[in-house]
Design a protein around this motif. Structure first.
Motif, short mmCIF file in Angstrom:
data_model
loop_
_atom_site.label_atom_id
_atom_site.label_comp_id
_atom_site.label_asym_id
_atom_site.label_seq_id
_atom_site.Cartn_x
_atom_site.Cartn_y
_atom_site.Cartn_z
N GLN A 88 0.08 1.05 -9.78
CA GLN A 88 -0.56 1.55 -8.55
C GLN A 88 -1.91 0.58 -8.32
OE1 GLN A 88 -1.16 5.48 -9.16
NE2 GLN A 88 0.20 6.40 -7.66
N ALA A 89 -2.72 0.44 -9.31
CA ALA A 89 -4.07 -0.18 -9.22
C ALA A 89 -3.85 -1.78 -9.02
CB ALA A 89 -4.86 0.05 -10.37
N ALA A 111 1.88 1.63 -3.51
CA ALA A 111 0.95 1.89 -4.39
C ALA A 111 0.58 3.54 -4.35
CB ALA A 111 -0.52 0.96 -4.27
N ALA A 112 0.92 4.12 -2.95
CA ALA A 112 0.67 5.47 -2.90
C ALA A 112 1.54 6.39 -3.42
CB ALA A 112 0.53 5.63 -1.21
N ARG A 117 0.88 -1.14 -0.08
CA ARG A 117 0.00 -0.07 0.17
C ARG A 117 0.84 1.15 -0.04
NH1 ARG A 117 -4.66 -2.52 3.45
NH2 ARG A 117 -6.10 -3.28 1.44
N ALA A 165 -3.07 -6.29 -2.69
CA ALA A 165 -2.82 -5.89 -1.26
C ALA A 165 -4.32 -5.99 -0.76
CB ALA A 165 -2.52 -4.35 -1.22
N ASP A 166 -5.31 -5.62 -1.42
CA ASP A 166 -6.52 -5.79 -0.66
C ASP A 166 -6.74 -7.57 -0.82
OD1 ASP A 166 -7.36 -3.40 -0.53
OD2 ASP A 166 -8.29 -3.25 -2.37
N THR A 170 -1.32 -3.13 -7.72
CA THR A 170 -0.67 -3.23 -6.47
C THR A 170 -1.93 -3.25 -5.31
OG1 THR A 170 1.40 -2.55 -7.31
CG2 THR A 170 1.06 -2.61 -4.89
N GLU A 171 -2.62 -2.30 -5.49
CA GLU A 171 -3.66 -2.06 -4.63
C GLU A 171 -4.68 -3.21 -4.50
OE1 GLU A 171 -5.50 -0.77 -1.21
OE2 GLU A 171 -3.56 0.52 -2.07
#
Length: 68
Positions: free
Chosen positions: A44-45, A36-37, A33, A51-52, A47-48
């Motif tokens: 980013q998308a 991704a930030a 996260r 992560a979710d 990786t998020e």
């Protein structure tokens, strides 16, 4: 029929390994996260999303571990 369940002492080792994996997963989620930030990170998308999914797995596995 052969019993494929692990022996009692193996259950302890499996539970310890599961707990360590859950903690590692939560740490990896945090790292993902943070990555991704970053504004200049192109994934980013994706990786998020990963992560979710990993976070949900760790929460599910953690709740099952607590029941044991």
């Amino acid at each position: 029929m052969k019993n494929h369940a692990p022996a009692a002492h193996e259950n302890i080792a499996i539970n310890d390994q599961l707990l360590e994996t859950i903690v590692s997963a939560h740490y990896l989620v945090l790292q993902m996260r943070m990555l991704a930030a970053a504004e200049d990170f192109s994934g980013q998308a994706e990786t998020e999303l990963m992560a979710d999914a990993l976070s949900r797995w760790a929460q599910l596995a953690g709740s099952k571990w607590c029941e044991a």
